[in-house]
Design a protein around this motif. Structure first.
Motif, PDB file in Angstrom:
ATOM      1  N   ASN A   1      55.910  50.019  22.016  1.00 17.62           N
ATOM      2  CA  ASN A   1      55.177  48.756  22.048  1.00 17.62           C
ATOM      3  C   ASN A   1      54.986  48.171  20.651  1.00 17.62           C
ATOM      4  N   LEU A   2      55.742  48.709  19.686  1.00 14.01           N
ATOM      5  CA  LEU A   2      55.917  48.142  18.351  1.00 14.01           C
ATOM      6  C   LEU A   2      54.722  48.310  17.420  1.00 14.01           C
ATOM      7  N   LYS A   3      53.533  48.492  17.946  1.00 12.73           N
ATOM      8  CA  LYS A   3      52.370  48.745  17.112  1.00 12.73           C
ATOM      9  C   LYS A   3      51.353  49.550  17.907  1.00 12.73           C
ATOM     10  N   GLY A   4      50.339  50.075  17.216  1.00 11.20           N
ATOM     11  CA  GLY A   4      49.308  50.837  17.905  1.00 11.20           C
ATOM     12  C   GLY A   4      49.844  52.121  18.508  1.00 11.20           C
ATOM     13  N   ILE A   5      49.256  52.525  19.629  1.00 10.56           N
ATOM     14  CA  ILE A   5      49.568  53.803  20.266  1.00 10.56           C
ATOM     15  C   ILE A   5      50.093  53.586  21.678  1.00 10.56           C
ATOM     16  N   SER A   6      51.180  54.281  22.013  1.00  7.74           N
ATOM     17  CA  SER A   6      51.651  54.462  23.382  1.00  7.74           C
ATOM     18  C   SER A   6      51.754  55.970  23.567  1.00  7.74           C
ATOM     19  N   GLY A   7      50.920  56.550  24.447  1.00 13.12           N
ATOM     20  CA  GLY A   7      50.883  58.006  24.473  1.00 13.12           C
ATOM     21  C   GLY A   7      50.389  58.612  25.765  1.00 13.12           C
TER      22      GLY A   7
ATOM     23  N   TYR B   1      56.896  62.985  25.357  1.00 16.01           N
ATOM     24  CA  TYR B   1      55.807  63.218  24.402  1.00 16.01           C
ATOM     25  C   TYR B   1      55.699  62.039  23.454  1.00 16.01           C
ATOM     26  N   ASN B   2      54.517  61.852  22.872  1.00 14.85           N
ATOM     27  CA  ASN B   2      54.366  60.781  21.896  1.00 14.85           C
ATOM     28  C   ASN B   2      54.372  61.347  20.485  1.00 14.85           C
ATOM     29  N   GLY B   3      55.084  60.643  19.624  1.00 18.46           N
ATOM     30  CA  GLY B   3      55.187  61.028  18.222  1.00 18.46           C
ATOM     31  C   GLY B   3      54.706  59.913  17.319  1.00 18.46           C
ATOM     32  N   LYS B   4      54.215  60.297  16.158  1.00 21.08           N
ATOM     33  CA  LYS B   4      53.722  59.328  15.174  1.00 21.08           C
ATOM     34  C   LYS B   4      54.670  59.274  13.994  1.00 21.08           C
ATOM     35  N   GLN B   5      54.979  58.081  13.540  1.00 22.90           N
ATOM     36  CA  GLN B   5      55.860  57.891  12.398  1.00 22.90           C
ATOM     37  C   GLN B   5      55.111  58.127  11.088  1.00 22.90           C
ATOM     38  N   GLU B   6      55.851  58.283  10.023  1.00 24.45           N
ATOM     39  CA  GLU B   6      55.261  58.326   8.694  1.00 24.45           C
ATOM     40  C   GLU B   6      54.838  56.918   8.284  1.00 24.45           C
ATOM     41  N   GLY B   7      53.824  56.833   7.437  1.00 18.74           N
ATOM     42  CA  GLY B   7      53.360  55.519   7.000  1.00 18.74           C
ATOM     43  C   GLY B   7      52.378  54.912   7.976  1.00 18.74           C
ATOM     44  N   LYS B   8      52.563  53.650   8.318  1.00 21.90           N
ATOM     45  CA  LYS B   8      51.655  52.946   9.212  1.00 21.90           C
ATOM     46  C   LYS B   8      51.548  53.664  10.546  1.00 21.90           C
ATOM     47  N   TRP B   9      50.321  53.807  11.072  1.00 16.97           N
ATOM     48  CA  TRP B   9      50.084  54.576  12.291  1.00 16.97           C
ATOM     49  C   TRP B   9      50.627  53.823  13.499  1.00 16.97           C
ATOM     50  N   ILE B  10      51.772  54.302  14.012  1.00 18.71           N
ATOM     51  CA  ILE B  10      52.340  53.813  15.265  1.00 18.71           C
ATOM     52  C   ILE B  10      52.827  55.028  16.050  1.00 18.71           C
ATOM     53  N   GLU B  11      52.474  55.095  17.336  1.00 19.50           N
ATOM     54  CA  GLU B  11      52.915  56.173  18.210  1.00 19.50           C
ATOM     55  C   GLU B  11      53.805  55.618  19.307  1.00 19.50           C
ATOM     56  N   ARG B  12      54.923  56.325  19.547  1.00 21.85           N
ATOM     57  CA  ARG B  12      55.880  55.944  20.569  1.00 21.85           C
ATOM     58  C   ARG B  12      56.216  57.174  21.413  1.00 21.85           C
ATOM     59  N   ILE B  13      56.775  56.967  22.582  1.00 18.60           N
ATOM     60  CA  ILE B  13      57.073  58.061  23.506  1.00 18.60           C
ATOM     61  C   ILE B  13      58.564  58.356  23.500  1.00 18.60           C
ATOM     62  N   GLY B  14      58.896  59.639  23.278  1.00 19.00           N
ATOM     63  CA  GLY B  14      60.278  60.076  23.263  1.00 19.00           C
ATOM     64  C   GLY B  14      60.535  61.165  24.290  1.00 19.00           C
ATOM     65  N   VAL B  15      61.784  61.652  24.328  1.00 14.52           N
ATOM     66  CA  VAL B  15      62.227  62.605  25.345  1.00 14.52           C
ATOM     67  C   VAL B  15      62.944  63.780  24.683  1.00 14.52           C
ATOM     68  N   ALA B  16      62.725  64.973  25.241  1.00 16.55           N
ATOM     69  CA  ALA B  16      63.509  66.162  24.887  1.00 16.55           C
ATOM     70  C   ALA B  16      63.863  66.886  26.183  1.00 16.55           C
ATOM     71  N   VAL B  17      64.902  67.729  26.145  1.00 19.39           N
ATOM     72  CA  VAL B  17      65.347  68.438  27.343  1.00 19.39           C
ATOM     73  C   VAL B  17      65.567  69.916  27.008  1.00 19.39           C
ATOM     74  N   SER B  18      65.537  70.735  28.079  1.00 22.62           N
ATOM     75  CA  SER B  18      65.689  72.182  27.888  1.00 22.62           C
ATOM     76  C   SER B  18      66.309  72.808  29.127  1.00 22.62           C
ATOM     77  N   ASP B  19      67.009  73.915  28.915  1.00 21.16           N
ATOM     78  CA  ASP B  19      67.549  74.704  30.009  1.00 21.16           C
ATOM     79  C   ASP B  19      66.672  75.902  30.335  1.00 21.16           C
ATOM     80  N   ASP B  20      65.793  76.300  29.401  1.00 27.43           N
ATOM     81  CA  ASP B  20      65.077  77.568  29.567  1.00 27.43           C
ATOM     82  C   ASP B  20      63.586  77.506  29.238  1.00 27.43           C
ATOM     83  N   MET B  21      63.042  76.328  28.971  1.00 27.53           N
ATOM     84  CA  MET B  21      61.631  76.102  28.644  1.00 27.53           C
ATOM     85  C   MET B  21      61.265  76.535  27.226  1.00 27.53           C
ATOM     86  N   LYS B  22      62.161  77.134  26.504  1.00 24.53           N
ATOM     87  CA  LYS B  22      61.854  77.629  25.164  1.00 24.53           C
ATOM     88  C   LYS B  22      62.643  76.904  24.068  1.00 24.53           C
TER      89      LYS B  22
END
Length: 325
Positions: free
Chosen positions: A219-225, A185-206
């Motif tokens: 990509n250090l600036k702008g949006i990656s999403g 999923y892509n998340g946005k930081q506080e402050g200057k608008w930059i979006e990066r893609i991160g990872v989460a994991v689950s055993d049960d979908m919840k």
């Protein structure tokens, strides 16, 4: 990387598949095959009020009929005004079935939601929903303990503390990251608008836990999403969109490759798709890609003279087989 680029290449822009009405925007296509037909989840907004998720159907991937909403506005709650859905457990095999799997006997989607009206108004969090039949234009059941990931979580990493956006959940049978279900999923930081893609994991979908301390695509600036994960032999491929980090291009689609779902090599060659036509002259982005019967289909959001639409590009010229409606 060059081989992957050539495999993903879709030089033939077929045109617009779904055109919104007055004051409407369409966005974020997710396409899958079920019971011998093609289905598309996409999102809509009218007068920038907020996102809802809709369903469409097709028999040929070119002509689509809208069926109705599956995640609508609510009277109250954390996701009252925003519900942007993404189908889960899509068959990642390139050229495979294009079907969707189940977990605990149900079909699932993840979605980002929020309780403030407007266009992607912060903060946005990620929730889960399920259904017994993904082909019915009926409301999916939302998990009562939603949201499952939020920017205000104590464990939220710096790159995602303002808002969480589009997500994509795959099944990793090897559990290489310690769980069978993996969300990008892509998340946005506080402050200057930059979006990066991160990872989460689950055993049960919840219950979801973040993986690692940093984003996997930055990509250090702008949006990656809007990541989508594809499996080509022993290689993982992530197609995603970029904006604000290539001079002269509003928004475009590109990709990265990995052997372990964590360390990704970003493609630095030509874009998979970029603005070029009247219907996508501003943005050509937010990919959903599949290969069927030897043809690569690249569904995307085109922003141009027709507004914000759902458009298609292909590896083969399909113009003689019918025009988009």
């Amino acid at each position: 990387m060059q081989r992957v680029f050539e495999e993903l290449s879709t030089p033939h822009k077929h045109g617009v598949l779904l055109t919104p009405g007055e004051g409407e925007y369409y966005d974020c296509p997710n396409v899958f095959r079920h019971n011998g037909r093609w289905w598309m989840l996409f999102v809509s907004t009218k007068d920038h009020k907020g996102y809802e998720t809709e369903l469409a159907v097709s028999d040929d991937l070119l002509h689509w009929e809208k069926l109705g909403k599956v995640l609508s506005f609510r009277e109250q709650g954390w996701d009252r005004w925003q519900a942007d859905g993404s189908i889960a457990l899509y068959d990642t095999e390139w050229g495979g079935s294009a079907s969707i799997g189940t977990h605990d006997g149900k079909y699932w989607m993840s979605y980002f939601g929020g309780d403030k009206p407007g266009y992607e108004t912060d903060p946005l969090s990620i929730g889960m929903a399920w259904t017994d039949d993904p082909t019915e234009a009926e409301e999916w059941t939302r998990y009562e303990e939603n949201p499952v990931l939020a920017p205000t979580d104590p464990e939220a990493r710096p790159f995602e503390r303002a808002t969480l956006y589009k997500s994509h959940i795959i099944r990793d049978e090897t559990e290489s990251l310690g769980a069978p279900l993996v969300m990008f999923y892509n998340g946005k930081q506080e402050g200057k608008w930059i979006e990066r893609i991160g990872v989460a994991v689950s055993d049960d979908m919840k219950s979801w836990r973040r993986y690692g301390d940093a984003p996997v695509i930055d990509n250090l600036k702008g949006i990656s999403g809007d990541p989508q994960i594809i499996r080509m032999g022993d290689l993982w491929v992530m197609v995603y969109f970029g904006a604000g980090w290539k001079p002269g291009i509003g928004a475009f689609d590109t990709f990265a490759c990995s052997h372990d779902l964590v360390d990704w090599t970003r493609w630095d060659g030509p874009n998979l798709i970029e603005p070029s036509e009247p219907w996508d002259k501003t943005f050509a982005h937010k990919p959903w890609m599949l290969k069927y019967d030897g043809v690569v289909y690249h569904f995307y959001c085109g922003v141009g003279e027709a507004g914000r639409t759902i458009a298609l590009a292909t590896s083969k010229d399909l113009s003689e087989e019918g025009e988009g409606n």
